[in-house]
Motif scaffolding. Structure first.
Motif: not given
Length: 149
Positions: A27-41, A76-87
């Protein structure tokens, strides 16, 4: 439907395995990825002179590719996180592995898009292995709660 007394409602106790820490790290890595993508934008906005609040720009195909890589991940990140946290409650290590595969694929997807050739985003298609694995883990968790297995 009639009323149901609280005492009649079945309860489920949940024990979080210590290995769930791996899921939390993803989950923390996901936050890092999203911020890296935002930085690229943000960098692309400056490079291609695309002012806020424009989401896309007809003048810059290359900017749109950078923006689209970020936007698609957000979609797509919301479904990914839900599946990650629940599964991950049932299979924490396996879910964390699937999560890392998915996140790695998003980086490859983004770099493919950044080439300016949107078809190269498909290099990140291996992320479906991670996502489908998380979906299966979530389904297994659900049917185990229901006592079907």
């Amino acid at each position: 439907m009639g009323e149901v007394a609280l005492a009649e409602i079945a309860s489920v106790s949940l024990t979080i395995p210590s290995d769930y820490g791996y899921v939390v790290l993803v989950v923390v890595a996901t936050w890092i990825l999203l911020n890296w993508l935002a930085l690229q934008v943000m960098k692309a906005r400056k490079k291609y002179e695309v002012a806020y609040p424009k989401l896309y720009d007809e003048r810059s195909h290359d900017f749109n590719c950078v923006q689209r890589a970020h936007q698609n991940t957000l979609e797509n990140i919301t479904c990914f996180l839900l599946f990650l946290l629940i599964g991950g409650l049932l299979y924490p290590r396996l879910s964390a592995l699937f999560g890392i595969i998915y996140l790695a694929s998003r980086v490859v997807y983004a770099y493919g898009y950044y080439t300016g050739d949107p078809s190269k985003r498909n290099r990140g298609a291996f992320g479906y292995v991670g996502l489908l694995g998380l979906i299966v883990n979530t389904i297994l968790f659900a049917i185990s709660l229901l006592g079907w297995i």
